[in-house]
Design a protein around this motif. Structure first.
Motif, PDB file in Angstrom:
ATOM      1  N   LYS A   1       1.079  -1.220  -0.029  1.00 15.17           N
ATOM      2  CA  LYS A   1      -0.110  -0.170  -0.046  1.00 15.17           C
ATOM      3  C   LYS A   1       1.006   1.272  -0.102  1.00 15.17           C
ATOM      4  O   LYS A   1       0.537   2.232  -0.681  1.00 15.17           O
ATOM      5  CB  LYS A   1      -0.866   0.171   1.280  1.00 15.17           C
ATOM      6  CG  LYS A   1      -2.117   0.962   0.952  1.00 15.17           C
ATOM      7  CD  LYS A   1      -2.990   0.599  -0.049  1.00 15.17           C
ATOM      8  CE  LYS A   1      -4.159   1.515  -0.242  1.00 15.17           C
ATOM      9  NZ  LYS A   1      -4.990   1.281  -1.441  1.00 15.17           N
ATOM     10  N   GLU A   2       2.060   1.207   0.702  1.00 16.31           N
ATOM     11  CA  GLU A   2       2.967   2.436   0.912  1.00 16.31           C
ATOM     12  C   GLU A   2       3.593   2.687  -0.660  1.00 16.31           C
ATOM     13  O   GLU A   2       3.522   3.676  -1.317  1.00 16.31           O
ATOM     14  CB  GLU A   2       4.061   2.216   1.841  1.00 16.31           C
ATOM     15  CG  GLU A   2       4.971   3.393   1.849  1.00 16.31           C
ATOM     16  CD  GLU A   2       5.961   3.134   2.917  1.00 16.31           C
ATOM     17  OE1 GLU A   2       7.038   3.886   2.999  1.00 16.31           O
ATOM     18  OE2 GLU A   2       6.191   1.940   3.675  1.00 16.31           O
TER      19      GLU A   2
ATOM     20  N   VAL B   1       3.659   5.680  -5.696  1.00 21.62           N
ATOM     21  CA  VAL B   1       3.979   6.052  -7.129  1.00 21.62           C
ATOM     22  C   VAL B   1       2.915   6.801  -7.848  1.00 21.62           C
ATOM     23  O   VAL B   1       2.687   7.334  -8.924  1.00 21.62           O
ATOM     24  CB  VAL B   1       4.326   4.787  -7.884  1.00 21.62           C
ATOM     25  CG1 VAL B   1       2.901   3.793  -7.901  1.00 21.62           C
ATOM     26  CG2 VAL B   1       4.908   4.743  -9.255  1.00 21.62           C
ATOM     27  N   ARG B   2       1.410   6.558  -7.181  1.00 20.52           N
ATOM     28  CA  ARG B   2       0.145   7.270  -7.744  1.00 20.52           C
ATOM     29  C   ARG B   2       0.656   8.831  -7.312  1.00 20.52           C
ATOM     30  O   ARG B   2       0.338   9.634  -8.185  1.00 20.52           O
ATOM     31  CB  ARG B   2      -0.809   6.695  -6.763  1.00 20.52           C
ATOM     32  CG  ARG B   2      -1.379   5.469  -7.069  1.00 20.52           C
ATOM     33  CD  ARG B   2      -2.443   4.933  -6.056  1.00 20.52           C
ATOM     34  NE  ARG B   2      -3.745   5.921  -6.466  1.00 20.52           N
ATOM     35  CZ  ARG B   2      -4.404   5.772  -7.279  1.00 20.52           C
ATOM     36  NH1 ARG B   2      -4.486   4.604  -8.335  1.00 20.52           N
ATOM     37  NH2 ARG B   2      -5.761   6.612  -7.419  1.00 20.52           N
TER      38      ARG B   2
ATOM     39  N   GLY C   1      13.962   1.012  -2.981  1.00 21.26           N
ATOM     40  CA  GLY C   1      12.737   1.053  -2.515  1.00 21.26           C
ATOM     41  C   GLY C   1      11.930   2.299  -2.797  1.00 21.26           C
ATOM     42  O   GLY C   1      10.744   2.675  -2.428  1.00 21.26           O
ATOM     43  N   LYS C   2      12.203   3.318  -3.917  1.00 25.91           N
ATOM     44  CA  LYS C   2      11.922   4.718  -4.064  1.00 25.91           C
ATOM     45  C   LYS C   2      11.535   4.475  -5.499  1.00 25.91           C
ATOM     46  O   LYS C   2      12.256   4.019  -6.497  1.00 25.91           O
ATOM     47  CB  LYS C   2      12.835   5.718  -3.706  1.00 25.91           C
ATOM     48  CG  LYS C   2      12.081   7.113  -4.160  1.00 25.91           C
ATOM     49  CD  LYS C   2      13.136   8.057  -3.769  1.00 25.91           C
ATOM     50  CE  LYS C   2      13.435   8.164  -2.403  1.00 25.91           C
ATOM     51  NZ  LYS C   2      14.488   9.397  -2.114  1.00 25.91           N
ATOM     52  N   PRO C   3      10.344   4.951  -5.983  1.00 27.02           N
ATOM     53  CA  PRO C   3       9.964   4.865  -7.461  1.00 27.02           C
ATOM     54  C   PRO C   3      10.526   6.089  -8.221  1.00 27.02           C
ATOM     55  O   PRO C   3      10.658   7.143  -7.904  1.00 27.02           O
ATOM     56  CB  PRO C   3       8.311   5.378  -7.337  1.00 27.02           C
ATOM     57  CG  PRO C   3       8.325   5.940  -6.263  1.00 27.02           C
ATOM     58  CD  PRO C   3       9.135   5.569  -5.156  1.00 27.02           C
ATOM     59  N   HIS C   4      11.456   5.697  -9.094  1.00 27.12           N
ATOM     60  CA  HIS C   4      12.223   6.709 -10.003  1.00 27.12           C
ATOM     61  C   HIS C   4      11.614   6.903 -11.279  1.00 27.12           C
ATOM     62  O   HIS C   4      11.218   5.690 -11.995  1.00 27.12           O
ATOM     63  CB  HIS C   4      13.743   5.939 -10.224  1.00 27.12           C
ATOM     64  CG  HIS C   4      14.462   6.018  -9.067  1.00 27.12           C
ATOM     65  ND1 HIS C   4      14.218   5.738  -7.894  1.00 27.12           N
ATOM     66  CD2 HIS C   4      15.996   6.730  -9.040  1.00 27.12           C
ATOM     67  CE1 HIS C   4      15.310   5.960  -7.028  1.00 27.12           C
ATOM     68  NE2 HIS C   4      16.100   6.719  -7.765  1.00 27.12           N
ATOM     69  N   PHE C   5      11.247   7.983 -11.868  1.00 19.34           N
ATOM     70  CA  PHE C   5      10.910   8.229 -13.156  1.00 19.34           C
ATOM     71  C   PHE C   5      11.568   8.079 -14.175  1.00 19.34           C
ATOM     72  O   PHE C   5      12.733   8.183 -14.109  1.00 19.34           O
ATOM     73  CB  PHE C   5      10.335   9.668 -13.228  1.00 19.34           C
ATOM     74  CG  PHE C   5       9.694  10.314 -14.549  1.00 19.34           C
ATOM     75  CD1 PHE C   5       8.756   9.887 -14.875  1.00 19.34           C
ATOM     76  CD2 PHE C   5      10.674  10.912 -15.515  1.00 19.34           C
ATOM     77  CE1 PHE C   5       8.031  10.263 -16.069  1.00 19.34           C
ATOM     78  CE2 PHE C   5      10.136  11.276 -16.852  1.00 19.34           C
ATOM     79  CZ  PHE C   5       8.748  11.077 -16.928  1.00 19.34           C
ATOM     80  N   VAL C   6      11.253   7.264 -15.245  1.00 22.66           N
ATOM     81  CA  VAL C   6      11.842   6.911 -16.530  1.00 22.66           C
ATOM     82  C   VAL C   6      11.449   7.730 -17.835  1.00 22.66           C
ATOM     83  O   VAL C   6      12.153   8.349 -18.337  1.00 22.66           O
ATOM     84  CB  VAL C   6      11.685   5.264 -16.671  1.00 22.66           C
ATOM     85  CG1 VAL C   6      12.257   4.949 -18.292  1.00 22.66           C
ATOM     86  CG2 VAL C   6      12.083   4.558 -15.610  1.00 22.66           C
TER      87      VAL C   6
END
Length: 323
Positions: free
Chosen positions: A249-250, A255-256, A281-286
């Protein structure tokens, strides 16, 4: 009175056949009780309407009209589903802006910006959007392999800066592979971006304007059978696309929020589909696609269906938002 809607497909890039497939799906799911849809094929040589009997009617680019049986037809809006140039790089958007004809994609500046991966990253980084470490090359620049590796490490990705559907993209594992990968990327564009390898779960997040509000669609997890989400994985079944993604959920909230923030930072409208990798552990933008694939098997339509939005509803909403 029903509105005349031009469904634009084709284009000038390697993605033209994919775009025609997307355009045909849009055509099939256009509500003909509300609209008169017309297939408009865009090629470098000509723009033309292809009717159901295979008849060709050339577009008058002076006012974006066609003539059928001596009757002139003007369009109330253009459904832009051209992948790559000129539909995704701002050229068609600027053309329709000059003519005063609404079109469904983002505006011309946003299209040009997001199509240029290097410029898009430059804009987003000051807002704290995590991205890979990158190295830029233009055709004719000196290639210093040691400098590239010192900057981005190995493995790394070599990409054409302005291309889609993973054309001109290579995953590089050794110094010896860098120059051949650069040569491959230059076949698609004269600008290159070389990125550090992001190791983690890859997800695709669709954000659209739905009923007047920016809306994040259910997230798709990408599991490629190949080294990365390349052309085979995207279009020839060499991947598993899992919607909703298997995230905590986190992670989902992270990312949302990031995808919605990017959509709003860039002042987007219409479709967008952004790719992220959970690195450390962290969303990275591509990257962001502003005219993503629209076949029944494509990611954004899958996400819409998971949100309870049929393809017919999605097409209708897109046209109404544009109008």
């Amino acid at each position: 009175m029903k509105k005349n809607i031009a469904i634009l497909m084709g284009g000038y890039s390697s993605e033209k056949d994919i775009s025609i497939n997307s355009g045909n799906v849009v055509f099939q799911h256009t509500d003909t009780e509300k609209y008169n849809p017309y297939k408009i094929i865009i090629t470098r040589e000509s723009w033309y309407h292809l009717d159901e009997k295979g008849g060709i009617h050339h577009v008058d680019k002076n006012d974006f009209s066609i003539t059928i049986a001596q009757k002139k037809i003007n369009f109330d809006a253009a459904f832009n589903i051209v992948h790559g140039s000129p539909g995704e790089d701002g050229l068609l958007q600027a053309y329709f802006e000059l003519l005063g004809i609404p079109q469904t994609a983002c505006d011309f500046y946003q299209a040009a910006l997001t199509f240029n991966k290097r410029d898009c990253i430059r804009i987003l980084k000051p807002y704290g959007v995590p991205c890979a470490t990158n190295y830029f090359l233009n055709k004719g620049d000196r290639i210093d392999v040691d400098e590239i590796v010192a900057r981005v490490g190995l493995p790394c990705f070599v990409k054409a800066n302005k291309a889609g559907s993973s054309y001109g993209v290579s995953k590089v594992k050794s110094k010896a592979e860098i120059v051949p990968a650069i040569d491959t990327a230059y076949k698609e564009d004269n600008e290159i971006i070389i990125e550090s390898f992001l190791d983690g779960t890859e997800v695709s997040v669709g954000v659209i304007t739905y009923q007047g509000k920016p809306t994040v669609l259910p997230i798709t997890e990408i599991v490629s059978e190949n080294e990365f989400f390349d052309y085979e994985a995207k279009y020839e079944g060499k991947s598993e696309e899992i919607t909703p993604a298997r995230l905590t959920k986190e992670q989902e909230n992270q990312v949302r929020e990031l995808a919605l923030s990017i959509y709003q930072i860039l002042k987007m409208k219409g479709f967008s589909r952004s790719e992220f990798i959970f690195h450390k552990g962290k969303p990275h933008f591509v990257e962001m696609n502003t005219n993503p694939g629209f076949s029944e098997a494509s990611i954004l339509p899958q996400q819409a269906l998971a949100a309870g939005i049929s393809l017919k509803e999605l097409v209708t909403n897109t046209i109404e938002e544009c109008l």
